[in-house]
Scaffold this motif. Structure first.
Motif, PDB file in Angstrom:
ATOM      1  N   LEU A   1     -51.065  -4.776  15.233  1.00 39.34           N
ATOM      2  CA  LEU A   1     -50.749  -3.807  16.573  1.00 39.34           C
ATOM      3  C   LEU A   1     -49.052  -3.705  16.851  1.00 39.34           C
ATOM      4  O   LEU A   1     -48.816  -2.611  17.100  1.00 39.34           O
ATOM      5  N   ALA A   2     -48.303  -4.666  16.576  1.00 40.92           N
ATOM      6  CA  ALA A   2     -46.909  -4.788  17.068  1.00 40.92           C
ATOM      7  C   ALA A   2     -46.278  -5.742  16.348  1.00 40.92           C
ATOM      8  O   ALA A   2     -46.859  -6.771  15.691  1.00 40.92           O
ATOM      9  N   SER A   3     -45.061  -5.797  16.496  1.00 41.22           N
ATOM     10  CA  SER A   3     -44.013  -6.676  15.746  1.00 41.22           C
ATOM     11  C   SER A   3     -44.384  -8.099  16.909  1.00 41.22           C
ATOM     12  O   SER A   3     -44.226  -7.999  17.746  1.00 41.22           O
ATOM     13  N   PRO A   4     -44.473  -9.117  16.053  1.00 38.44           N
ATOM     14  CA  PRO A   4     -44.214 -10.557  17.030  1.00 38.44           C
ATOM     15  C   PRO A   4     -42.980 -10.816  17.845  1.00 38.44           C
ATOM     16  O   PRO A   4     -43.048 -11.349  18.449  1.00 38.44           O
ATOM     17  N   ASP A   5     -41.947  -9.939  17.344  1.00 37.19           N
ATOM     18  CA  ASP A   5     -40.804 -10.272  18.388  1.00 37.19           C
ATOM     19  C   ASP A   5     -41.131  -9.642  19.558  1.00 37.19           C
ATOM     20  O   ASP A   5     -40.285 -10.223  20.622  1.00 37.19           O
ATOM     21  N   LEU A   6     -42.024  -8.729  20.040  1.00 36.36           N
ATOM     22  CA  LEU A   6     -42.417  -8.379  21.196  1.00 36.36           C
ATOM     23  C   LEU A   6     -43.020  -9.617  22.027  1.00 36.36           C
ATOM     24  O   LEU A   6     -42.691  -9.567  23.290  1.00 36.36           O
ATOM     25  N   GLY A   7     -43.689 -10.287  21.500  1.00 30.85           N
ATOM     26  CA  GLY A   7     -44.226 -11.657  22.109  1.00 30.85           C
ATOM     27  C   GLY A   7     -45.508 -11.153  23.219  1.00 30.85           C
ATOM     28  O   GLY A   7     -46.361 -11.813  22.749  1.00 30.85           O
ATOM     29  N   ARG A   8     -45.458 -10.358  23.616  1.00 28.79           N
ATOM     30  CA  ARG A   8     -46.353  -9.781  24.606  1.00 28.79           C
ATOM     31  C   ARG A   8     -46.441  -8.276  24.686  1.00 28.79           C
ATOM     32  O   ARG A   8     -45.401  -7.566  25.036  1.00 28.79           O
ATOM     33  N   ILE A   9     -47.841  -7.883  24.543  1.00 30.52           N
ATOM     34  CA  ILE A   9     -47.934  -6.346  24.775  1.00 30.52           C
ATOM     35  C   ILE A   9     -48.963  -6.096  25.519  1.00 30.52           C
ATOM     36  O   ILE A   9     -49.905  -6.984  25.953  1.00 30.52           O
ATOM     37  N   GLN A  10     -49.230  -4.965  26.269  1.00 36.44           N
ATOM     38  CA  GLN A  10     -50.263  -4.619  27.187  1.00 36.44           C
ATOM     39  C   GLN A  10     -51.320  -3.670  26.204  1.00 36.44           C
ATOM     40  O   GLN A  10     -50.969  -2.593  25.881  1.00 36.44           O
ATOM     41  N   VAL A  11     -52.289  -4.268  26.196  1.00 40.75           N
ATOM     42  CA  VAL A  11     -53.395  -3.828  25.368  1.00 40.75           C
ATOM     43  C   VAL A  11     -54.647  -3.280  26.056  1.00 40.75           C
ATOM     44  O   VAL A  11     -54.705  -3.518  27.339  1.00 40.75           O
ATOM     45  N   THR A  12     -55.543  -2.676  25.474  1.00 38.55           N
ATOM     46  CA  THR A  12     -56.911  -2.355  25.991  1.00 38.55           C
ATOM     47  C   THR A  12     -57.761  -2.948  24.978  1.00 38.55           C
ATOM     48  O   THR A  12     -57.774  -2.909  23.737  1.00 38.55           O
ATOM     49  N   TRP A  13     -58.962  -3.404  25.535  1.00 38.39           N
ATOM     50  CA  TRP A  13     -60.137  -4.164  24.608  1.00 38.39           C
ATOM     51  C   TRP A  13     -61.335  -3.669  25.110  1.00 38.39           C
ATOM     52  O   TRP A  13     -61.634  -3.720  26.182  1.00 38.39           O
ATOM     53  N   THR A  14     -62.128  -3.779  24.089  1.00 36.53           N
ATOM     54  CA  THR A  14     -63.466  -3.712  24.250  1.00 36.53           C
ATOM     55  C   THR A  14     -64.416  -4.669  23.692  1.00 36.53           C
ATOM     56  O   THR A  14     -64.424  -4.694  22.203  1.00 36.53           O
ATOM     57  N   LEU A  15     -65.132  -5.335  24.366  1.00 34.00           N
ATOM     58  CA  LEU A  15     -65.995  -6.424  23.647  1.00 34.00           C
ATOM     59  C   LEU A  15     -67.440  -5.573  23.452  1.00 34.00           C
ATOM     60  O   LEU A  15     -68.026  -4.875  24.198  1.00 34.00           O
ATOM     61  N   HIS A  16     -67.878  -5.925  22.261  1.00 35.31           N
ATOM     62  CA  HIS A  16     -69.006  -5.286  21.736  1.00 35.31           C
ATOM     63  C   HIS A  16     -70.077  -6.104  21.987  1.00 35.31           C
ATOM     64  O   HIS A  16     -70.110  -7.126  21.701  1.00 35.31           O
TER      65      HIS A  16
ATOM     66  N   ILE B   1     -55.515 -11.849  26.726  1.00 39.16           N
ATOM     67  CA  ILE B   1     -56.187 -12.410  25.576  1.00 39.16           C
ATOM     68  C   ILE B   1     -55.141 -12.868  24.628  1.00 39.16           C
ATOM     69  O   ILE B   1     -54.011 -12.460  24.957  1.00 39.16           O
ATOM     70  N   ASP B   2     -55.602 -13.707  23.815  1.00 38.29           N
ATOM     71  CA  ASP B   2     -54.594 -14.190  22.839  1.00 38.29           C
ATOM     72  C   ASP B   2     -55.158 -14.007  21.366  1.00 38.29           C
ATOM     73  O   ASP B   2     -56.362 -14.515  21.129  1.00 38.29           O
ATOM     74  N   LEU B   3     -54.326 -13.435  20.599  1.00 38.55           N
ATOM     75  CA  LEU B   3     -54.460 -12.892  19.403  1.00 38.55           C
ATOM     76  C   LEU B   3     -54.018 -13.780  18.269  1.00 38.55           C
ATOM     77  O   LEU B   3     -53.002 -14.632  18.494  1.00 38.55           O
ATOM     78  N   SER B   4     -54.914 -13.899  17.162  1.00 43.93           N
ATOM     79  CA  SER B   4     -54.217 -14.423  15.992  1.00 43.93           C
ATOM     80  C   SER B   4     -53.003 -13.674  15.401  1.00 43.93           C
ATOM     81  O   SER B   4     -53.008 -12.576  15.827  1.00 43.93           O
ATOM     82  N   PRO B   5     -52.065 -14.561  14.836  1.00 42.29           N
ATOM     83  CA  PRO B   5     -50.884 -13.761  14.313  1.00 42.29           C
ATOM     84  C   PRO B   5     -51.260 -12.315  13.518  1.00 42.29           C
ATOM     85  O   PRO B   5     -50.765 -11.441  13.688  1.00 42.29           O
ATOM     86  N   ALA B   6     -52.276 -12.806  12.584  1.00 44.15           N
ATOM     87  CA  ALA B   6     -52.609 -11.482  11.711  1.00 44.15           C
ATOM     88  C   ALA B   6     -53.033 -10.351  12.438  1.00 44.15           C
ATOM     89  O   ALA B   6     -52.760  -9.034  12.401  1.00 44.15           O
ATOM     90  N   ALA B   7     -53.904 -10.602  13.750  1.00 40.45           N
ATOM     91  CA  ALA B   7     -54.440  -9.443  14.484  1.00 40.45           C
ATOM     92  C   ALA B   7     -53.408  -9.092  15.345  1.00 40.45           C
ATOM     93  O   ALA B   7     -53.057  -7.481  15.370  1.00 40.45           O
ATOM     94  N   PHE B   8     -52.489  -9.805  15.910  1.00 38.92           N
ATOM     95  CA  PHE B   8     -51.436  -9.078  16.557  1.00 38.92           C
ATOM     96  C   PHE B   8     -50.387  -8.325  15.687  1.00 38.92           C
ATOM     97  O   PHE B   8     -49.890  -7.227  16.140  1.00 38.92           O
TER      98      PHE B   8
END
Length: 133
Positions: free
Chosen positions: A118-133, A108-115
């Motif tokens: 969760l984490a510092s933008p310095d990380l660039g890529r993170i491993q997440v879990t996500w649930t579609l409702h 997935i690709d998040l908006s900067p505010a959402a990212f």
């Protein structure tokens, strides 16, 4: 026709490959995959978003094969659906507004505010879990 031997194995592998290429997720279930962030604008759902909106772009394979999808991406039933994204004990709620051509099947690709929630933008890529409702 009954397949045996090598033909049967190849048929099973082909089916498994299709399933892995576009995970069927039309009811609520949790997935995991990489998350990055992007600069929002006019998305595939026909909605214009900004960097401060809590939005997400799902992989093209997920978007294009979502149940009820048609040739008109603005009418895709995944558009407007809510999603919860989690990383290392933090979670954020986002809305699907776009497709991500560079994302893998569960990426997935998040908006900067959402990212940033969760984490510092310095990380660039993170491993997440996500649930579609």
């Amino acid at each position: 026709m009954i397949l045996t031997g090598k033909s049967a194995i190849l048929a099973v592998l082909a089916i498994v490959g299709l399933v892995q290429a576009a995970p069927a997720m039309h009811k609520r279930q949790t997935q995991s995959g990489p998350a990055t962030f992007f600069t929002p604008g006019l998305g595939s759902c026909g909605i214009t978003s900004s960097a401060t909106d809590h939005i997400v772009a799902v992989s093209s394979s997920f978007f294009d094969t979502f149940s009820g999808a048609t040739a008109n991406p603005n009418a895709n039933p995944v558009c407007g659906r809510k999603m919860t994204v989690s990383f290392q004990g933090k979670s954020t709620a986002v809305t699907v507004v776009d497709r991500c051509p560079g994302c893998g099947p569960t990426g997935i690709d998040l908006s900067p505010a959402a990212f940033n929630e969760l984490a510092s933008p310095d990380l660039g890529r993170i491993q997440v879990t996500w649930t579609l409702h």
